[in-house]
Design an enzyme around this catalytic site. Structure first.
Site, PDB file in Angstrom:
ATOM      1  CG  ASP A 183      12.514  32.462  81.948  1.00  0.00           C
ATOM      2  OD1 ASP A 183      11.931  32.590  83.025  1.00  0.00           O
ATOM      3  OD2 ASP A 183      13.513  33.150  81.643  1.00  0.00           O
TER       4      ASP A 183
ATOM      5  CG  ASP B  49      12.320  36.767  81.014  1.00  0.00           C
ATOM      6  OD1 ASP B  49      11.458  36.644  81.898  1.00  0.00           O
ATOM      7  OD2 ASP B  49      13.400  36.177  81.017  1.00  0.00           O
ATOM      8  CD  GLU B  50       8.524  33.575  84.019  1.00  0.00           C
ATOM      9  OE1 GLU B  50       8.016  32.690  84.689  1.00  0.00           O
ATOM     10  OE2 GLU B  50       9.006  34.608  84.511  1.00  0.00           O
TER      11      GLU B  50
HETATM   12  P1  TTP Z   1      14.423  36.098  85.020  1.00  0.00           P
HETATM   13  O1  TTP Z   1      13.827  35.287  83.915  1.00  0.00           O
HETATM   14  O2  TTP Z   1      14.140  35.667  86.425  1.00  0.00           O
HETATM   15  O3  TTP Z   1      16.008  36.122  84.881  1.00  0.00           O
HETATM   16  P2  TTP Z   1      16.906  36.211  83.577  1.00  0.00           P
HETATM   17  O4  TTP Z   1      16.103  36.119  82.332  1.00  0.00           O
HETATM   18  O5  TTP Z   1      17.768  37.420  83.685  1.00  0.00           O
HETATM   19  O6  TTP Z   1      17.851  34.940  83.721  1.00  0.00           O
HETATM   20  P3  TTP Z   1      17.482  33.408  83.509  1.00  0.00           P
HETATM   21  O7  TTP Z   1      18.351  32.945  82.394  1.00  0.00           O
HETATM   22  O8  TTP Z   1      17.818  32.752  84.803  1.00  0.00           O
HETATM   23  O9  TTP Z   1      16.024  33.333  83.184  1.00  0.00           O
HETATM   24  O10 TTP Z   1      13.971  37.595  84.902  1.00  0.00           O
HETATM   25  C1  TTP Z   1      13.814  38.231  83.645  1.00  0.00           C
HETATM   26  C2  TTP Z   1      14.257  39.673  83.718  1.00  0.00           C
HETATM   27  O11 TTP Z   1      13.511  40.361  84.718  1.00  0.00           O
HETATM   28  C3  TTP Z   1      15.715  39.827  84.110  1.00  0.00           C
HETATM   29  O12 TTP Z   1      16.569  39.793  82.979  1.00  0.00           O
HETATM   30  C4  TTP Z   1      15.724  41.162  84.795  1.00  0.00           C
HETATM   31  C5  TTP Z   1      14.342  41.297  85.385  1.00  0.00           C
HETATM   32  N1  TTP Z   1      14.387  41.042  86.834  1.00  0.00           N
HETATM   33  C6  TTP Z   1      14.467  42.128  87.694  1.00  0.00           C
HETATM   34  O13 TTP Z   1      14.445  43.280  87.272  1.00  0.00           O
HETATM   35  N2  TTP Z   1      14.525  41.890  89.041  1.00  0.00           N
HETATM   36  C7  TTP Z   1      14.532  40.620  89.584  1.00  0.00           C
HETATM   37  O14 TTP Z   1      14.601  40.454  90.809  1.00  0.00           O
HETATM   38  C8  TTP Z   1      14.437  39.505  88.675  1.00  0.00           C
HETATM   39  C9  TTP Z   1      14.423  38.098  89.206  1.00  0.00           C
HETATM   40  C10 TTP Z   1      14.373  39.770  87.318  1.00  0.00           C
HETATM   41 MG    MG Z   2      14.646  34.680  82.102  1.00  0.00          MG
END
Ligand code: TTP
Ligand code: MG
Length: 364
Positions: free
Chosen positions: A22, A116-117
């Site tokens: 992630d 991103d995952e």
């Molecule tokens: P995430 O992996 O949940 O968050 P992140 O990568 O920004 O932070 P972390 O380090 O905690 O993993 O989500 C990935 C991307 O998806 C995030 O950068 C933006 C998008 N996203 C949204 O558009 N809306 C949302 O509600 C969430 C949770 C994420």
């Molecule tokens: Mg993330």
């Protein structure tokens, strides 16, 4: 009668090696990479308009309490220095492609969950030499070298634990949960930290006296299925750190939707737009995360007498602008008004995703 012993080679493997990767603060990290003036600063990706929402926040903004899905107005109040940056989905998609190409060097069993995952089953690669942990470390290093960004990795023997592990040492983390550690790790978890247990279910579990993994493990299968239906069996298994779900590369999102049940049933057309504005917001965000263009919009109506209707419309070139999504949905709904009986729920979903080439460049 004779039965042939039909055990597939994969089922006969004793332990799977699963990695969950992630990206850290994904959209925000891409923005800070591409604009050095944003580095080291609290930023939120999203619209600063009062009705806008934060898609994600940089790690500098998180200590202030700024979070994904928070209204922009709230975020600005929590952190006065917060800088809002408009999302650039093309840039995120580009990174996502690079990262997926890195995964493909290690295994074909990759299941992306969003831009991103992803889950990777590296059982074979790990058996061929090099542990799953070493593979995770190599992937993190390649991501850093080739994209300039950091990712967190979780390594374990099933998807549930791998995902928990990737969250455990964020950002830039690498955490391993071994088969010996799994059950004890799960016992200590608060109910809200179980992936797959949403906030509503978590509250229900708490009202039933289930606060941690230990409590969940003590609950019988019968009790869990009585209260949670089919999901009960899943909760029963994960409480024991068991999760047999395979990493399935072709599991694709078939549709993305959002719906809303109204406190007061709707009958008047002018009330519809305001009543579902938030629904479009939510759907557009989820659509942005999916990263592929959808061709079909479907609206769903549930009436006060529980009858339901759906109406669809497809566009060849795909839906690329939020205004188009709203226009198509409202057009479909307008034909159903005035309704024969009051409307208690409205839903909108997007489907028929492009399997290739459908480049996403969403206007916001
Ligand atoms: P995430 O992996 O949940 O968050 P992140 O990568 O920004 O932070 P972390 O380090 O905690 O993993 O989500 C990935 C991307 O998806 C995030 O950068 C933006 C998008 N996203 C949204 O558009 N809306 C949302 O509600 C969430 C949770 C994420
Ligand atoms: Mg993330």
């Amino acid at each position: 009668m004779l039965y042939s012993a039909a055990v597939s080679p994969r089922e006969s493997l004793p332990v799977r090696r699963i990695i969950h990767i992630d990206m850290d603060a994904f959209y925000a990290a891409v923005e800070q990479r591409d604009d050095p003036t944003l580095r080291g600063k609290p930023i939120a990706v999203g619209s600063p308009r009062p009705r806008g929402v934060v898609l994600t926040a940089s790690y500098e903004a998180r200590p202030f309490g700024v979070r994904s899905a928070m209204p922009s107005a709230t975020a600005a109040r929590l952190c006065a220095a917060l800088i809002f940056v408009r999302p650039r989905f093309d840039a995120y998609k580009q990174v996502s492609r690079q990262v997926r190409a890195i995964f493909a060097r290690y295994t074909a069993l990759v299941q992306p969950l969003s831009l991103d995952e992803a889950y990777l089953d590296v059982t074979e690669a790990a058996e061929a030499g090099g542990s799953a942990t070493e593979i995770a470390r190599a992937i993190k290093a390649a991501i850093r070298a080739e994209t300039g960004l950091t990712a967190s990795a979780g390594v374990s023997y099933n998807k549930f634990l791998a995902k928990l592990a990737s969250d455990y040492r964020k950002p830039d983390g690498l955490f391993v949960i071994t088969p010996r550690q799994g059950p004890a790790f799960v016992e200590t978890l608060p109910i809200g930290a179980f992936h797959g247990v949403g906030p509503v279910t978590a509250r229900k579990m708490q009202s039933l006296g289930l606060h941690t993994g230990v409590d969940l493990k003590a609950a019988s299968l019968g009790f869990l299925t009585t209260h949670f239906g089919k999901a009960g069996a899943f909760y029963y298994a994960i409480a024991r750190a068991e999760d047999a779900r395979p990493v399935s590369p072709d599991r694709e999102t078939k549709s993305i939707g959002a719906e809303r049940t109204f406190e007061t049933d709707l009958t008047e057309w002018p009330d519809v737009g305001p009543a579902i504005a938030g629904l479009f917001e939510k759907l557009w965000e989820a659509y942005g995360r999916e990263g592929r263009l959808a061709r079909t919009v479907t609206v769903k109506i549930k009436y006060a007498d529980f009858r339901r209707a759906t109406r669809s419309r497809s566009v060849m070139e795909g839906i690329a602008a939020r205004a188009e999504l709203e226009r198509l949905s409202l057009e479909l709904l307008s034909r159903e008004f005035p309704p024969p009986v009051p409307v208690r729920l409205l839903g909108v979903s997007l489907s028929h995703f492009a399997t290739d080439g459908g480049q996403m460049s969403l206007g916001v």
